[in-house]
Structure formats: C-alpha cells, structure tokens
Design a protein around this motif. Sequence first.
Motif, PDB file in Angstrom:
ATOM      1  N   THR A   2       0.828  -1.205   0.000  1.00 31.75           N
ATOM      2  CA  THR A   2       0.000   0.000   0.000  1.00 31.75           C
ATOM      3  C   THR A   2       0.864   1.258   0.000  1.00 31.75           C
ATOM      4  O   THR A   2       0.335   2.364   0.043  1.00 31.75           O
TER       5      THR A   2
ATOM      6  N   PRO B 196      -8.571   1.038   3.464  1.00 34.43           N
ATOM      7  CA  PRO B 196      -7.216   0.523   3.205  1.00 34.43           C
ATOM      8  C   PRO B 196      -7.165  -0.992   3.080  1.00 34.43           C
ATOM      9  O   PRO B 196      -6.377  -1.526   2.296  1.00 34.43           O
TER      10      PRO B 196
ATOM     11  N   TYR C 279      -9.738  -2.730  10.867  1.00 34.16           N
ATOM     12  CA  TYR C 279      -9.996  -2.263   9.502  1.00 34.16           C
ATOM     13  C   TYR C 279     -11.334  -1.536   9.425  1.00 34.16           C
ATOM     14  O   TYR C 279     -11.461  -0.517   8.738  1.00 34.16           O
TER      15      TYR C 279
END
Length: 454
Positions: A242, A282, A344
């Motif tokens: 990422t 993400p 998350y």
Amino acid sequence: MDSNKIYDIVVLGAGESGVGAALLCHAKGLSVFISDMGCIADKYKSELDKYAIPYEENHHSENIILNAKEVVKSPGIPEKAPIIQSLLELQIPIISEIELAGRYTDAFMICITGSNGKTTTTMWTYHLLKKQGLDVGLAGNVGFSLARQVAYDPHRYYVIELSSFQLDNMYDFHANIAVLLNITPDHLDRYHYQFDLYAQAKMRIIQNQTDNDSFIYWAEDPFIARWIKEHEMPMHLFPFSTQSDESVAACTQCGGKVLSIMDNVNNEDFVIDIRELALKGPHNLQNAMAVALIGQSVGVDESVLRSALKDFVNVPHRLEPIATINQVEYINDSKATNINSTQYALQSMTKPTILILGGTDKGNDYGDIEALVLEHAKALIFMCKDNAKLHRAFDNKVDNIYDASSMREAVDVAHHIAQPGDTVLLSPACASFDLFKNYEDRGDQFRECVNALK
C-alpha cells in the motif's frame, strides 16, 4: 451401518464440507462412513440417503472411526477433541476435504488465505474470472464444497478460500496461485496461544509450489517478509504494497491516489484511480491489489479487470450497509471475528461511531484497537455472556459503555443513544458462538433488529 466394517474413509462432521467429501468418496468407489457429534441437517440426510451412504449423528462410534484407513476431518473440529486425540495416538491419517478433493482433479487452483480479507478477495476473484468467461468454481469457506464439485460439477478453475484449520490437514495439495493477504493474531486458542504456530499454518499454502506457480502476498507483513528472506522460494513472487514502491508487483502511486500493477514485459503498467474501486478503505485496497495480480497471472483482459474492480458487490456481513434511520447509519460487520477485522472497520469510519463489540474471545488483545476506539467510538456496547475482559480493557477510557445480552437489546440501546450523523457499527472482534449459531446468524439478527426500527 456395519459396525464391523473397515471403511476406506470415515468423515467427521456432516456439514457442507463433510457431506461433499462423502459424496466424492462414493463417486470414486470408496467405502465411506460419516459421523457427526451434533444433529445433521435434513437436506444433508436426504443426500446421504439418496446415495445410501451410512451415517450417524449425536455421537461418534469409536469402533468404526478408529478402524478407518483414513479420516477426513471437518475444519471446525479442534485437535484437542477426544476422537482426534485417539486417531493421532493410533497414527490414522487425518486429512481435510480440500486435500481429498485435490487427489481427483487437475484443475487450476487459485487458493486464498489470510487473517483478514480472504472472503472478500475470494469472491472478488470469482467475480473477475466469471466476467472473463472462464469455467470457474467457488469453494472452501464459501460456495459449495470443493469435493462435491469435483465429484458432480467439475470446473477448469477453482477459487478457494482456505482457513488455517483447512491448511493444517493439507499435505500434497497443490496451489497454482497462492495468495496470502496478511497474518495477524487469530484463532490462537487453537494454536496453544502461540502466534508462530498459527502463522506457520498459513504458510502451508505454498508448501507444494514449483517454479511454474505464483505466490501473491502483502509485502508489508513482517512475518511473511521474514519467511521469504529465510527460505528459498521456487515459485514466481508477486508482492504488493500500500506504499509507493517500485520494487513490488503492485502498489499505490501519485501520493496514494492510484493502484498500479507493474508490467515488466510490456512496460505498460495497469493503473486505476483508487476512488473508482468498488470497495473503500485501506484493507479493501489490499484486497483489490491481490485480485488484480491474480487476474494478471491468469491472463484476464485489461478491460475486464478494470470493469470487475469497479462493479463488484461485497458479501453480506462485511461492512454491509443495512439502513439509515433518522440520519443514523447502521453497518453490519459481523464477519469481523478478530481484532484486526475490527481495526480495519474502524479505519473506514468517518462519523462518530457506536461500536457493538464482544462474543467468544479467541485470545484478543484489545490494546491493539484502543487508539482507534478512542478516536472513532463515542460509545461501546458489549454483547456477550461474559463482558469482564472488555470492561477491563475500556472502562475509564470510553465515557459511554453499555452491556447487552442479546442483539435486540444491543440495537435498542444503540438506537436510543444515537444522534443524527452517527454510525452504529456491529464489528464484534470475536467469534459468535456464545449467543449465536455463527457470524451469519449474528449479522442476520442485527439486520432484522435494525429493519424493525423502521
């Protein structure tokens, strides 16, 4: 049922996985017996009766099971179960349904595991390959049993979601593409509360790969990075990150605004604006990278890949919007059965959040989400039979904490304290078995209770 017969295969557990294994055994001419310590669903009894496969429920007949040539074990049965301990003492081979199925097919296997994101990535990959027009089956923890499909509905490709429990009893199975999204603490109660044992189970996904195969993995995971550094890897490696990193196969570029897949052959990278991805957050960016790399490895058309990344609809119970009532949004994340899944979910929240936590604890360290809870949660609702550990973690840190002994009570409390502009998030960070049948039942009850507010 012949109590004196020695069966080629005894299957323990008569859910989708176990019944699928029994059907494959029957189709291949193997003598098979299936045993379940609980009740067998009527739909599965009907199938077993149709093929005259002997079975038992509500108990295990040790005189039959302990004389088997081989045992196929449901992934839900722990090693500490007495019948498993007896089998191990007698050195009777124990395998998974996936291992059994792999013996009877030469299909191309795309296998996906990870502590978080594997269901979404599996379903997204299946969506992509179907969109490409490939003959593909969905198996493992989602879809129908792989063994059932190999027996009666064979495909050229399979996309398989694998848990650590399934990988534990896989030995010769071969993944053409292995995908490892991440490894974070989960199910430690099944691994003697040792993270390394759990992580090593995850790494079994690559155990039989050759130089013709591909391994797609998150480059930022410290355990995976260390494993790759310490082991020779014959397969093709496709790390993703990422971060902006040109040394990996997929990453974000332009200040994290686009997902870029490197193409070292044609020198024409595949690039898509992150805002166009079907799923946000993400964690879903990681999932999208894995899907894109799978598509590239299989040879999916660029136009199909771009379309599939944009129009995929996520599975129920994973950050599933249920309703907006009086300007309060209700989100079902019942599939968050570990700390990192809830982490998350909280990272995806943009509004003041009322968080419903709790269930069967699997060795959680709630300190891992404390900062996110303090940042995002205006209130906590603990929903489990024993809330003591949660209170120790958050009392005197979050001002508004409530206890609930049912989903109805939890939703009612959330509805009472929510203000316009808030989000009510069910993201328990725990297994569901103290108050519910499974995480689906927990999520379904949440949906039903929310819809009743209308």
